[in-house]
Motif scaffolding. Structure first.
Motif, short mmCIF file in Angstrom:
data_model
loop_
_atom_site.label_atom_id
_atom_site.label_comp_id
_atom_site.label_asym_id
_atom_site.label_seq_id
_atom_site.Cartn_x
_atom_site.Cartn_y
_atom_site.Cartn_z
N GLN A 1 40.10 17.51 39.83
CA GLN A 1 38.86 17.17 39.14
C GLN A 1 38.80 17.92 37.80
N LEU A 2 38.63 17.17 36.74
CA LEU A 2 38.50 17.77 35.42
C LEU A 2 37.13 18.41 35.30
N PRO A 3 37.03 19.49 34.53
CA PRO A 3 35.73 20.13 34.37
C PRO A 3 34.74 19.19 33.68
N GLN A 4 33.51 19.20 34.15
CA GLN A 4 32.46 18.40 33.53
C GLN A 4 32.13 19.02 32.19
N LYS A 5 31.98 18.19 31.18
CA LYS A 5 31.56 18.74 29.91
C LYS A 5 30.41 17.90 29.37
N LYS A 6 29.60 18.58 28.62
CA LYS A 6 28.41 17.97 28.03
C LYS A 6 28.48 18.23 26.53
N ILE A 7 28.17 17.21 25.74
CA ILE A 7 28.20 17.36 24.29
C ILE A 7 26.80 17.12 23.75
N ASP A 8 26.30 18.09 22.99
CA ASP A 8 24.99 17.99 22.33
C ASP A 8 25.21 18.04 20.83
N TYR A 9 24.32 17.36 20.10
CA TYR A 9 24.43 17.26 18.65
C TYR A 9 23.17 17.83 18.01
N TYR A 10 23.36 18.64 16.96
CA TYR A 10 22.23 19.31 16.33
C TYR A 10 22.29 19.24 14.80
N PHE A 11 21.12 19.21 14.23
CA PHE A 11 20.95 19.33 12.78
C PHE A 11 20.03 20.51 12.56
N THR B 1 16.43 29.26 -1.33
CA THR B 1 17.72 29.00 -0.71
C THR B 1 17.53 27.94 0.36
N PHE B 2 18.34 26.89 0.27
CA PHE B 2 18.35 25.82 1.26
C PHE B 2 19.65 25.90 2.04
N PHE B 3 19.55 25.64 3.34
CA PHE B 3 20.73 25.64 4.19
C PHE B 3 20.62 24.47 5.15
N ALA B 4 21.69 23.72 5.33
CA ALA B 4 21.71 22.61 6.29
C ALA B 4 23.06 22.61 6.99
N ARG B 5 23.03 22.28 8.29
CA ARG B 5 24.27 22.28 9.07
C ARG B 5 24.19 21.25 10.18
N LEU B 6 25.28 20.55 10.40
CA LEU B 6 25.44 19.64 11.53
C LEU B 6 26.44 20.26 12.49
N THR B 7 26.05 20.42 13.75
CA THR B 7 26.95 21.01 14.74
C THR B 7 27.02 20.15 15.98
N ARG B 8 28.17 20.27 16.63
CA ARG B 8 28.38 19.64 17.93
C ARG B 8 28.64 20.78 18.89
N GLU B 9 27.91 20.81 20.01
CA GLU B 9 28.06 21.88 20.99
C GLU B 9 28.62 21.29 22.28
N GLN C 1 30.87 23.68 17.29
CA GLN C 1 31.76 23.16 16.24
C GLN C 1 30.91 22.75 15.05
N THR C 2 31.07 23.43 13.93
CA THR C 2 30.36 23.04 12.72
C THR C 2 31.11 21.86 12.10
N ILE C 3 30.41 20.76 11.95
CA ILE C 3 31.00 19.54 11.41
C ILE C 3 30.76 19.46 9.90
N TRP C 4 29.62 19.94 9.45
CA TRP C 4 29.28 19.91 8.03
C TRP C 4 28.27 21.02 7.77
N VAL C 5 28.37 21.66 6.60
CA VAL C 5 27.41 22.70 6.23
C VAL C 5 27.26 22.71 4.70
N ASP C 6 26.06 23.02 4.24
CA ASP C 6 25.82 23.14 2.80
C ASP C 6 24.74 24.19 2.58
N ILE C 7 24.91 24.95 1.52
CA ILE C 7 23.91 25.93 1.12
C ILE C 7 23.70 25.75 -0.38
N ASN C 8 22.45 25.84 -0.79
CA ASN C 8 22.11 25.63 -2.19
C ASN C 8 21.01 26.62 -2.57
#
Length: 120
Positions: A6-16, A32-40, A54-61
């Motif tokens: 049996q493979l381990p169960q995994k769950k994927i969540d997505y956040y902004f 200062t503005f900060f934005a990040r898209l992550t997958r957990e 896992q950070t998929i995209w990030v920006d700081i301004n």
């Protein structure tokens, strides 16, 4: 009968995550503005719950307050975190690649959200 491993169960969540903060540096006010898209990815390993972020995209301004757009000044100081569906997440990722500054202002369709105000 054949026994299968049996493979381990995994769950994927997505956040902004998005934040805005105003601070003074050498007498000049900045936003200062900060934005990040992550997958957990959460899974069980050796009986323990583990999560890989896992950070998929990030920006700081950072901009001088006096040069910031009115809508930027109007945003509350703090951090918002949105739990997203996979489809909304990948749509935001496409927007981020084309117009990253837009993500500082968007409130995405989300399943849950949390907000934390920064102290003044």
């Amino acid at each position: 009968m054949e026994q299968t491993e049996q493979l381990p169960q995994k769950k994927i969540d997505y956040y902004f995550l998005r934040s805005k903060d105003v601070h003074i540096e050498n007498g000049t006010a900045f936003i200062t503005f900060f934005a990040r898209l992550t997958r957990e990815v959460s899974f069980q390993r050796n009986g323990e719950q583990q999560t890989r972020v896992q950070t998929i995209w990030v920006d700081i301004n950072e901009v001088k307050l006096k040069h910031a757009p009115i809508k930027a000044k109007a945003l509350p100081n703090g951090m918002q975190r949105y739990e997203l569906s996979q489809n909304v997440f990948y749509n935001l990722y496409q927007v981020a690649k084309k117009s990253p500054k837009y993500l500082f202002y968007v409130i995405p369709f989300h399943q849950k959200s949390t907000r934390e105000k920064f102290s003044s």
